[in-house]
Design a protein around this motif. Structure first.
Motif, PDB file in Angstrom:
ATOM      1  N   GLU A 132      44.554  25.687  58.751  1.00 45.50           N
ATOM      2  CA  GLU A 132      43.323  25.965  57.602  1.00 45.50           C
ATOM      3  C   GLU A 132      43.186  24.461  57.080  1.00 45.50           C
ATOM      4  N   PHE A 133      41.611  24.040  57.701  1.00 49.26           N
ATOM      5  CA  PHE A 133      41.268  22.714  56.714  1.00 49.26           C
ATOM      6  C   PHE A 133      41.434  22.801  55.299  1.00 49.26           C
ATOM      7  N   GLU A 174      39.101  27.991  57.889  1.00 44.44           N
ATOM      8  CA  GLU A 174      39.576  27.885  58.798  1.00 44.44           C
ATOM      9  C   GLU A 174      39.240  27.184  60.059  1.00 44.44           C
ATOM     10  N   GLY A 175      39.437  26.581  60.939  1.00 41.38           N
ATOM     11  CA  GLY A 175      39.472  25.779  61.905  1.00 41.38           C
ATOM     12  C   GLY A 175      39.673  25.438  62.746  1.00 41.38           C
ATOM     13  N   ARG A 176      39.380  24.450  63.906  1.00 38.86           N
ATOM     14  CA  ARG A 176      40.113  23.992  64.902  1.00 38.86           C
ATOM     15  C   ARG A 176      39.287  22.906  65.593  1.00 38.86           C
ATOM     16  N   HIS A 187      35.860  15.909  64.496  1.00 43.41           N
ATOM     17  CA  HIS A 187      35.045  17.675  64.911  1.00 43.41           C
ATOM     18  C   HIS A 187      36.003  18.614  64.867  1.00 43.41           C
ATOM     19  N   ILE A 188      34.898  19.244  63.523  1.00 42.31           N
ATOM     20  CA  ILE A 188      35.998  20.822  63.355  1.00 42.31           C
ATOM     21  C   ILE A 188      35.213  21.578  63.787  1.00 42.31           C
ATOM     22  N   ARG A 197      39.426  11.149  55.346  1.00 35.23           N
ATOM     23  CA  ARG A 197      39.826  11.528  53.741  1.00 35.23           C
ATOM     24  C   ARG A 197      38.576  12.316  53.372  1.00 35.23           C
ATOM     25  N   GLU A 198      37.626  12.724  54.587  1.00 38.56           N
ATOM     26  CA  GLU A 198      36.617  13.854  54.070  1.00 38.56           C
ATOM     27  C   GLU A 198      37.553  15.200  54.026  1.00 38.56           C
ATOM     28  N   VAL A 199      38.794  15.593  55.309  1.00 37.41           N
ATOM     29  CA  VAL A 199      38.678  16.427  55.132  1.00 37.41           C
ATOM     30  C   VAL A 199      40.173  16.448  55.201  1.00 37.41           C
ATOM     31  N   ASP A 200      41.349  17.896  54.656  1.00 37.18           N
ATOM     32  CA  ASP A 200      42.956  17.641  54.541  1.00 37.18           C
ATOM     33  C   ASP A 200      43.493  19.107  55.125  1.00 37.18           C
TER      34      ASP A 200
END
Ligand code: BTN
Length: 273
Positions: free
Chosen positions: A232-233, A241-243, A254-255, A268-271
């Motif tokens: 999870e992000f 959900e991503g990888r 890149h996710i 800091r644009e994604v946790d």
């Protein structure tokens, strides 16, 4: 060749060694060729900047201390570390080989150097993008890279490294800390750790100098925490959900989500949840 200097500062007596050390393949060592120890500093990064403002500094100079009263973390956070327990150091570099638009290579080689060092101690380290040093789901170290850019040139780089070595308990507000000692059950000689770490950092810096960027890219990618694992992000749209599939040349993450859509993020644009 070996030269011993003694400096006096307002805070403590500083002993510095400057040596010409040769690495395995007979190249002079850059990172760690000169080491300056301070009993206490506000921040090794700040001290390195102050040295650069004052005048000529030898490339690869390492400033290290037993205690920081105002250690700097990423995004304006503080870096807390128990006195004498951990690695608190900054490396001064003049990376003329890379242009400012490729400055992410500095993040890559410093974080890889730290991972190489931990792996040489049988610790299975990974890099939580962009440059947190992780062991399993715990943070063992952090890196703060401060570059001075003039036009598209990197005038100088101060690479600060905080690596938890012997500390065993941490303040509760630190999210998920660990240390080499907590992982292996051993006690380490911090001074020796710094010398060994410098060798690993130096080897990675040489890869950059000699343009082995393919190798750096490959090793950075394969060292990424949670690479290719669906977890999870959270981004500005919410939790998903991503990888992680890759990192761009400029260091953007890149996710890919479950539906095959690819998103790109800056710091800091994604946790990571
Ligand atoms: C992070 O927030 O993860 C980065 C932490 C970087 C801490 C190191 S400790 C040595 C150097 N001097 C500083 O003031 N900060 C860096």
């Amino acid at each position: 060749m070996y030269v011993q200097y003694t400096f006096y500062s307002s805070e403590t007596i500083v002993n510095s060694t400057s040596k010409i050390i040769f690495t395995d393949n007979y190249q002079a060592m850059i990172i760690g060729s000169r080491k300056l120890y301070f009993e206490k500093l506000a921040s090794t990064n700040s001290h390195a900047h102050a040295m650069l403002r004052k005048g000529k500094v030898q490339e690869g100079t390492v400033v290290y201390t037993a205690f920081q009263s105002a250690g700097k973390g990423q995004a304006g956070n503080r870096w807390e570390s128990e006195k004498g327990m951990n690695i608190l150091m900054s490396v001064i570099l003049f990376p003329t080989v890379i242009r400012a638009d490729r400055q992410f290579y500095l993040t890559k080689i410093i974080s890889l150097g730290v991972c190489d060092y931990l792996r040489s101690c049988s610790i299975d380290a990974s890099i939580k993008w962009p440059n947190d040093i992780y062991v399993k789901d715990f943070k063992a170290g952090g890196i703060l890279i401060e570059n001075s850019i003039i036009r598209n040139e990197i005038d100088h780089c101060v690479a600060g490294i905080g690596l938890n070595v012997n500390q065993k308990s941490f303040p509760p507000e630190i999210p998920n800390p660990t240390s080499m000692s907590l992982i292996t059950g051993r006690e380490y000689d911090v001074e020796q750790c710094i010398s060994d770490l410098c060798q690993k950092l130096d080897a990675r810096y040489k890869q950059l100098i000699y343009n082995k960027t393919g190798r750096i890219d490959e090793d950075y990618k394969s060292s990424l925490y949670r690479l290719n694992q669906f977890t999870e992000f959270r981004d500005s749209r919410g939790i998903f959900e991503g990888r992680i599939i890759s990192v761009s040349d400029s260091g953007r993450l890149h996710i890919e989500d479950r539906r095959g859509r690819i998103y790109e993020y800056g710091f800091r644009e994604v946790d990571f949840l």
